[in-house]
Design an enzyme around this catalytic site. Structure first.
Site, short mmCIF file in Angstrom:
data_model
loop_
_atom_site.label_atom_id
_atom_site.label_comp_id
_atom_site.label_asym_id
_atom_site.label_seq_id
_atom_site.Cartn_x
_atom_site.Cartn_y
_atom_site.Cartn_z
N ARG A 152 -20.23 5.67 12.19
CA ARG A 152 -18.95 5.52 13.48
C ARG A 152 -17.92 4.12 12.82
O ARG A 152 -18.29 3.52 12.38
CB ARG A 152 -19.09 5.21 14.76
CG ARG A 152 -19.89 5.97 15.88
CD ARG A 152 -20.60 5.06 17.01
NE ARG A 152 -20.52 5.72 17.81
CZ ARG A 152 -21.97 5.64 18.33
NH1 ARG A 152 -22.73 4.96 17.56
NH2 ARG A 152 -22.43 6.47 18.64
N HIS A 245 -14.13 10.85 10.90
CA HIS A 245 -14.29 11.34 12.24
C HIS A 245 -15.29 12.39 11.53
O HIS A 245 -16.54 13.39 11.42
CB HIS A 245 -14.13 11.62 13.26
CG HIS A 245 -15.27 11.57 14.66
ND1 HIS A 245 -15.69 9.70 14.46
CD2 HIS A 245 -15.54 11.77 16.13
CE1 HIS A 245 -16.06 9.98 16.13
NE2 HIS A 245 -16.38 10.41 16.72
N HIS A 271 -26.93 8.40 19.93
CA HIS A 271 -26.30 9.09 20.68
C HIS A 271 -27.90 8.51 22.07
O HIS A 271 -28.32 8.74 21.30
CB HIS A 271 -26.55 10.41 21.02
CG HIS A 271 -24.42 10.81 20.39
ND1 HIS A 271 -25.25 12.50 19.78
CD2 HIS A 271 -23.67 10.44 19.23
CE1 HIS A 271 -24.00 12.81 19.11
NE2 HIS A 271 -22.92 11.21 19.06
N TYR A 280 -23.77 20.26 17.90
CA TYR A 280 -24.35 20.73 16.22
C TYR A 280 -25.04 21.37 15.99
O TYR A 280 -25.50 22.36 15.24
CB TYR A 280 -25.01 18.85 16.03
CG TYR A 280 -23.45 18.10 15.54
CD1 TYR A 280 -22.74 17.92 14.87
CD2 TYR A 280 -24.17 16.44 16.33
CE1 TYR A 280 -21.71 16.83 14.61
CE2 TYR A 280 -23.62 16.00 16.11
CZ TYR A 280 -21.68 16.11 15.61
OH TYR A 280 -20.87 14.99 15.55
#
Length: 321
Positions: A152, A245, A271, A280
């Protein structure tokens, strides 16, 4: 609005006054409310309904269906319903209607927007581009690390020197909820990071522990990372805007496409819930569907009329061969 009967138009004028004077909403917001109410008024007028009290729940649901047919998404329809709900609250207060038909009507759910993913060849082209100065050496290291390990933006700028083990090909990051995870770093990223660390000292202030530094020798800010990646994409020939991102999404999608291991991708992305990672699988399915449509003999679309005629002509010309 001038074609509407007075019984509809006058109530709208009263509502406009209410929004501007009592609610003190901005002219822009008032305009949005009135536009949505006018759209409903036009539909009532087309059905030869002349009074707002004639609209019931069923009629409003038909209105929602019509908005959906016109191409409006769930959020836009929800905005329409919010305006209608407030309008009928005003009409109830004025004694013009007896109930609010919008109370029990809900907008359809919007489809979840899929993240954009960069093409593998395009990313390779960008990552292999030459770095022309110290800052571009740093930028390439950031690019390689984000694509290699799926960091991130906050994790990237929060990275300290003690968190990296380049000899072991690992990096330790502090993610959401102050959860730490250790991520593998690919060889290309290790090489790019090593090149950056070789020149980092030329910018670093004494005692600065951040891996990625600004021109002033301080920890790089998130906004600066975004600007530098966008600049890299512009100068190195990207065909879409390059941002942090996009690299994280591309990391996840490309890894899942190759491995099929959703749990592993979940762990690498940090996550907490696998349902977050499952988006995804939709991206991967889109790719598989395209391959299927292009390859499977029973999946190909039927040719259009012109193509069918051309094929028929070809067949008849070969009948005499």
């Amino acid at each position: 609005m001038s074609d509407l009967p007075d019984t509809l138009a006058l109530s709208m004028a009263g509502f406009a006054e209410h929004l501007a004077s009592e609610r003190r909403l901005s002219p822009h917001t008032c305009q949005h409310y009135l536009r949505d109410i006018e759209r409903l008024a036009e539909e009532l007028h087309s059905q030869q309904l002349t009074d707002w009290s004639q609209l019931d729940v069923h009629g409003l649901r038909r209105h929602v269906v019509e908005l959906s047919r016109e191409g409006l998404g769930g959020r836009s329809i929800a905005r329409h319903l919010s305006a209608i709900r407030r309008f009928y609250e005003f009409m109830l207060r004025e004694g013009a209607v007896k109930d609010n038909p919008a109370l029990d009507v809900r907008a359809p759910k919007s489809g979840k927007k899929l993240p954009r993913v960069a093409d593998v060849d395009q990313l390779n082209h960008l990552l292999d581009a030459d770095a022309d100065d110290v800052l571009e050496v740093r930028d390439r290291a950031m690019l390689e690390l984000m694509y290699s390990s799926g960091l991130r933006l906050a994790e990237l700028v929060g990275l300290d020197l003690v968190s990296m083990d380049l000899s072991g090909g690992e990096v330790r990051v502090l993610g959401k909820g102050s959860k730490t995870r250790i991520l593998p770093v690919g060889q290309k990223a290790v090489s790019a990071l090593s090149a950056w660390l070789d020149v980092r000292a030329s910018l670093a202030r004494d005692g600065e522990e951040a891996v990625f530094l600004s021109r002033q020798g301080k920890r790089l800010s998130p906004r600066s990372v975004q600007a530098r990646l966008n600049r890299w994409g512009l100068f190195k020939g990207a065909d879409q805007r390059l941002h942090p991102h996009l690299l994280r999404h591309s990391f996840a999608s490309h890894l899942l496409e190759s491995s099929g291991d959703l749990r592993a991708v979940q762990e690498l992305l940090g996550h907490a819930d696998i349902s977050t990672t499952q988006i995804y699988t939709h991206l991967d399915f889109q790719h598989l569907a395209k391959v299927y449509d292009a390859s499977h003999p029973r999946a190909r679309r039927r040719p259009g009329p012109a193509a069918s005629r051309l094929q028929a002509e070809k067949s008849s010309s070969h009948d005499g061969d």
